[in-house]
Design a protein around this motif. Structure first.
Motif, PDB file in Angstrom:
ATOM      1  N   SER A  77      13.131  61.211  58.689  1.00 39.07           N
ATOM      2  CA  SER A  77      14.139  61.222  57.643  1.00 39.07           C
ATOM      3  C   SER A  77      13.629  62.135  56.544  1.00 39.07           C
ATOM      4  O   SER A  77      12.490  61.989  56.083  1.00 39.07           O
ATOM      5  CB  SER A  77      14.345  59.801  57.089  1.00 39.07           C
ATOM      6  N   THR A  79      14.762  63.442  52.825  1.00 39.13           N
ATOM      7  CA  THR A  79      15.684  63.339  51.701  1.00 39.13           C
ATOM      8  C   THR A  79      15.392  64.492  50.751  1.00 39.13           C
ATOM      9  O   THR A  79      14.259  64.669  50.305  1.00 39.13           O
ATOM     10  CB  THR A  79      15.538  61.986  50.983  1.00 39.13           C
ATOM     11  N   THR A  85      20.421  63.647  52.807  1.00 39.21           N
ATOM     12  CA  THR A  85      19.383  63.122  53.693  1.00 39.21           C
ATOM     13  C   THR A  85      19.682  63.567  55.116  1.00 39.21           C
ATOM     14  O   THR A  85      20.808  63.398  55.596  1.00 39.21           O
ATOM     15  CB  THR A  85      19.295  61.589  53.609  1.00 39.21           C
TER      16      THR A  85
END
Length: 145
Positions: A77, A79, A85
């Motif tokens: 992930s 961001t 994101t």
């Protein structure tokens, strides 16, 4: 107003190698199963890169009470500072599409493969990973393995 609602939303890109689940989707929050712990991402979140562990990725949409839930086997992930994101996973399955009996069978097969594999071998490591993923998937659907 719609403009105020959009101001509190973030952009989600959720990709698998074989499929794009979301591209530029406006959502209110994403709850990520990070390897260092589960965390939530909302608009204006500090930039962060996290490795994902096998677990439940939750996507909260504006005006919808229940989060959309996916089991992810791992991934990353990222961001960004612009409230975007990016989530990239090798595999993701909607929680509602998971068959608890199949998860149990996969765990038992991995356990058997682990028991018969030579210690410290590639087969042993692969079986151990399969057991861990099956355990996490079982936990996501309420099956204790």
């Amino acid at each position: 107003t719609a403009e105020e609602g959009a101001a509190g939303s973030m952009t989600l890109n959720f990709n698998l190698p074989h499929e794009t689940i979301y591209s530029g989707a406006k959502v209110s929050q994403v709850i990520v199963p990070g390897s260092a712990g589960e965390y939530g991402v909302t608009a204006d979140h500090v930039p962060v890169v996290a490795q994902l562990k096998p677990g439940v990725l939750q996507i909260l949409h504006d005006g919808v009470a229940e989060p959309e839930k996916y089991f992810v086997a791992g991934g990353f992930s990222i961001t960004h500072a612009n409230s975007t994101t990016d989530i990239s996973c090798p595999e993701a399955v909607k929680i509602d599409d998971i068959d608890a009996a199949a998860v149990t069978a996969a765990f038992e097969a991995a356990k058997s493969a682990f028991a018969s594999a030579e210690a410290e071998s590639v087969a042993s490591a692969e079986a151990q990973i399969d057991m861990e993923v099956s355990k996490a998937m079982g936990a996501a659907v309420g099956v204790s393995l």
